[in-house]
Structures are given as C-alpha cells and as structure tokens.
Design a protein around this motif. Structure first.
Motif, short mmCIF file in Angstrom:
data_model
loop_
_atom_site.label_atom_id
_atom_site.label_comp_id
_atom_site.label_asym_id
_atom_site.label_seq_id
_atom_site.Cartn_x
_atom_site.Cartn_y
_atom_site.Cartn_z
N ASP A 109 -9.03 6.96 -6.09
CA ASP A 109 -9.41 6.01 -7.27
C ASP A 109 -8.31 5.53 -8.09
O ASP A 109 -8.26 4.38 -8.79
N ARG A 110 -7.19 6.50 -8.47
CA ARG A 110 -6.28 5.99 -9.31
C ARG A 110 -5.18 5.01 -8.63
O ARG A 110 -4.76 4.05 -9.20
N LEU A 111 -5.22 5.16 -7.29
CA LEU A 111 -4.51 4.18 -6.69
C LEU A 111 -5.07 2.63 -6.65
O LEU A 111 -4.39 1.82 -6.64
N CYS A 112 -6.52 2.70 -6.23
CA CYS A 112 -7.07 1.61 -6.45
C CYS A 112 -7.02 0.92 -7.80
O CYS A 112 -6.82 -0.40 -7.86
N GLU A 113 -7.22 1.65 -8.97
CA GLU A 113 -7.01 1.37 -10.19
C GLU A 113 -5.53 0.66 -10.81
O GLU A 113 -5.42 -0.26 -11.39
N ALA A 114 -4.69 1.33 -9.66
CA ALA A 114 -3.20 0.82 -9.85
C ALA A 114 -3.03 -0.65 -9.42
O ALA A 114 -1.81 -1.04 -9.48
N GLY A 153 0.76 -1.38 0.09
CA GLY A 153 -0.07 -0.07 -0.14
C GLY A 153 0.80 1.20 0.22
O GLY A 153 2.09 1.24 -0.09
N THR A 154 0.16 2.24 0.25
CA THR A 154 0.83 3.75 -0.08
C THR A 154 0.35 4.84 0.90
O THR A 154 -0.75 4.29 1.62
N LEU A 169 4.22 -0.32 3.16
CA LEU A 169 3.83 0.64 2.65
C LEU A 169 5.16 1.56 2.01
O LEU A 169 6.00 1.73 2.54
N CYS A 170 4.62 2.17 0.79
CA CYS A 170 5.60 2.81 0.11
C CYS A 170 4.98 4.40 -0.48
O CYS A 170 4.09 4.13 -1.18
N GLY A 171 5.51 5.35 -0.25
CA GLY A 171 5.10 6.67 -0.77
C GLY A 171 5.71 6.91 -1.89
O GLY A 171 5.17 6.49 -2.90
N GLY A 172 6.96 7.36 -1.86
CA GLY A 172 7.82 7.50 -3.09
C GLY A 172 7.90 6.34 -3.99
O GLY A 172 8.09 6.36 -5.17
#
Length: 418
Positions: free
Chosen positions: A171-176, A152-153, A365-368
């Motif tokens: 929404d974009r992260l869900c699709e990713a 996750g992020t 979890l990864c941000g960057g």
C-alpha cells in the motif's frame, strides 16, 4: 529447420565431432543400425552447417574419461559449430526441442567443453508455440506507463512478514508511485504467509488504490510451485483483480511454464534465478540467447536479465545481449518480451543501461535504490523518473540534480557504491 549454435572444445578433428553431434541428436548412432536407410537419414538427419575455429586451449576445461583413456592430452581447439535439425524431428513439443538441441551433447567423450549459445527458428515454426499473453505492449497498457521505463521494486524484507504486513508495505509503495512490485524469488508458501493469504491481502490494498487513483499497480506474486498449485494460484490472482504471476523458471521447467501459459492470461514474470549455474562458464551449459529462446517459446511475458553495475557477476555486455534478445522478435508478429533489470540498481545506473539497450522498453527494479532512499520510497521513485528525464535531455545526472532534490539525495547516498 531448427538451427543451434554451439561453442565446442575438443582434442579431436572438429569435422568428425560435429558430425557425431548431429548424428547423436538426430537419425544416427555411433554405428549404423538395421532400418537406418539413406532415405531416413535424408529426411530426419541433422546437417552440420558450419565449423569455425575460435581459438586454442592448452588444458581441458572439463575432464573426459574417454579422452584420458585415449591419451588425448595435447592442445584442444575451440570451435563454433552450427547444426540444423529437422522440425519434423520435434513436431511441436518444447521439452523434446530442448532435448534435441542439447540432450546428451554435454556428455560426449570427445568434447572437453560444450555450450549451447543460440537457438534460432523460422518465424512460421515459432508461432506454433506459445506466445506472450501481454508482452511489452500489454504490460505497458496494464500499468498505464508509456514513453519511459516501468519503475518498480521488490518486497523487502523478502521473507518473515505476515500477509497484512506485506499488504501494508505494498500500500505504501502504491502511494509512493511504484508502477510494479514483485515478490522475491524465495517467497513461497510459508506458514507465516501462505500464497493465497498474501494474494488476498495485497490485492485488497491494490484495488483500493486503483479505486482512489485509477492506477492499477502490477504486482508479481511468486507462485512457483508444482503445476496444479500454480494454476490454482493464478486463478486466485485473476479473481482478485491481479495482472501478473512470477515463476522461477529453472525450478519449474519448460513444461510447467508452458502449461501455466495455456491456463492463464496473466503476465508471466520469468525469474531466471539459478541461471548462473548453466551460464557463467564459457564452455559449459547454455548461453543466454539459447536459454531465453526456449522460455520465450513457453510464452513468458517478462524475463530477468540482471543489471549493469550491480551486485552480480554479469558483464555489461552479457546484460546487454540478454536484454536486446528480449527485444528482438522471434516471429513475424510481436512476440517480444519485457526485459527486467534488477540487482543493485538505482538512479545512477539507469543512464548507462538506457544507452546500452537503446530503448525505454524495459522494467527497472530497485530494492535499496527505492526503499533505502534517504527521503523515502516516493523520493526513490522520483529520482528514477528524474534520471530518465536527464537522459532524455542529454544532461549529466549531477547537473540535473541541481534542480531535483530527490536525484541529488540519491547521488549522495548511493553514488559512492555505484
């Protein structure tokens, strides 16, 4: 008995100091008082189990006006002290338990350093406190991920976006392909993005994604606040179909987290921001095992442990100890919690993490590492899955990357930083 382990620095005889610690935190004061019978001490007095020398210190870690008045300027011993406290001194009362094992001990004049490093309970006593509502098994079932870490992020930018902008990003992260998305710890009830508005906007997108794909992405909304507001926000998350609430543990406190646990079946995502203030000094504050034990008694489901090779100060062994403690049952039944790795993590830090922990039961979890992947967030998430596959196969990342372009791009982009 409630067993507490300490590291203590003192210029005084350790047997006397340990006895004073036990008396201070149970049925005793610095002088005998009326009514303090032998029978009362026998039942309610704490017992010193062990004092063992760990080393010597030539200068005090902390100043003590009492020691200075006494002219105690010589070398100081550093000791491990183990004390058993009667359960009857606490009953079932989490803040009282914390005050018994810690309390005034930090202020004793005889000590120039003291750290609570562990708290251990009998399984039969532990189960009288709150248990995780979801824990590891429930979290995995909720996100539909088995056989690998949960990836996750964090919402970035962490502040300044409107509810609609946050919802669009989610929404974009869900699709990713994200399994899990969380607020940052500083995300609160902002004028530009109130918690209630964020929850409604984000969950609308999460539900639509679920309806299209059958996958319910877990979103940890930061509901850190005073207790009544946290309960209200938790109710809204549940009403909107959400599954997780994030709380900054240190700034809400044991009782508020315990109250929230009793109120909701949501997974409580415990963020430990501020723990460095009590954990980084070797002879002051609270060690990670003691700290995590107390908040596990409050019923959390997830616990942040920072990350290996990341941006924070933790040594790898510190992170490993924290994660392994999360994965140790405190009771006869499964009360393990999900360790959360974050801070400067990316595909390249995953293999070492898995090797150290010896388990896939973790959230990574990864941000960057996701959001700044040169091919976009979907490729960032793919690189994590590819790194896990390489680890499972026992193949070096660079070799596996020859057939995995997303992993290859991650190694090229973040490798010099890792």
């Amino acid at each position: 008995m409630i067993r507490a382990t300490y590291h203590v620095e003192t210029p005084c005889p350790i047997a006397e100091v340990a006895a004073m610690m036990a008396g201070e935190q149970s049925a005793g004061t610095f002088v005998r008082v009326e009514g303090e019978t032998d029978e009362l001490r026998q039942r309610f007095g704490a017992v010193v189990i062990e004092t063992a020398e760990l080393g010597q210190s030539q200068t005090p870690s902390l100043r003590s006006a009492w020691a200075e008045r006494k002219g105690l300027t010589g070398p100081r011993g550093v000791y491990r002290v183990v004390i058993d406290y009667p359960e009857d001194n606490v009953g079932v009362n989490l803040p009282t338990l914390a005050s018994v094992v810690a309390g005034n001990l930090y202020d004793l004049g005889e000590v120039t350093g003291l750290k609570l490093v562990d708290v251990a309970l009998r399984p039969e006593y532990r189960v009288r406190y709150e248990m995780p509502a979801q824990g590891i098994a429930g979290t995995r079932a909720s996100v539909g991920v088995q056989g690998r870490p949960i990836f996750g992020t964090i919402i970035k930018p962490n502040i300044g976006l409107s509810p609609d902008e946050i919802a669009g990003l989610v929404d974009r992260l869900c699709e990713a392909g994200a399994d899990f998305i969380k607020d940052d710890e500083i995300a609160g009830t902002h004028l530009h993005a109130p918690v209630d508005a964020r929850i409604r906007a984000v969950m609308d997108r999460v539900r639509r994604h679920r309806d299209r794909t059958g996958r319910l992405v877990m979103v940890a909304f930061n509901i850190t606040d005073e207790t009544d507001n946290m309960r209200r926000h938790a109710d809204l998350i549940e009403a909107e179909g959400g599954s997780c609430a994030m709380v900054s543990l240190n700034w809400c406190g044991l009782s508020a987290v315990q109250t929230l646990r009793r109120h909701t079946g949501l997974a409580i995502h415990g963020h430990r921001n501020g723990y460095g203030g009590m954990g980084r000094h070797p002879l002051l504050g609270m060690g990670v095992r003691a700290y995590q034990a107390l908040y596990r008694l409050a019923g959390i489901d997830h616990m942040h442990v920072h990350g290996m090779g990341g941006k924070f100060s933790d040594l790898d062994e510190d992170v490993t100890a924290a994660a392994r403690h999360c994965l140790e049952p405190m009771a006869d039944q499964d009360d393990r919690v999900m360790p959360i790795f974050s801070s400067g993590q990316w595909a390249g830090t995953l293999p070492h993490t898995l090797a150290q922990i010896g388990s896939d039961d973790l959230m990574f979890l990864c941000g960057g590492g996701i959001m700044a992947h040169p091919q976009g967030p979907a490729a960032g998430l793919a690189s994590l899955r590819q790194a896990h596959e390489a680890t499972r196969l026992g193949v070096p990342l660079a070799e596996h990357a020859r057939s995995e372009p997303e992993l290859a791009a991650a190694l090229a982009r973040f490798g010099a930083q890792g």
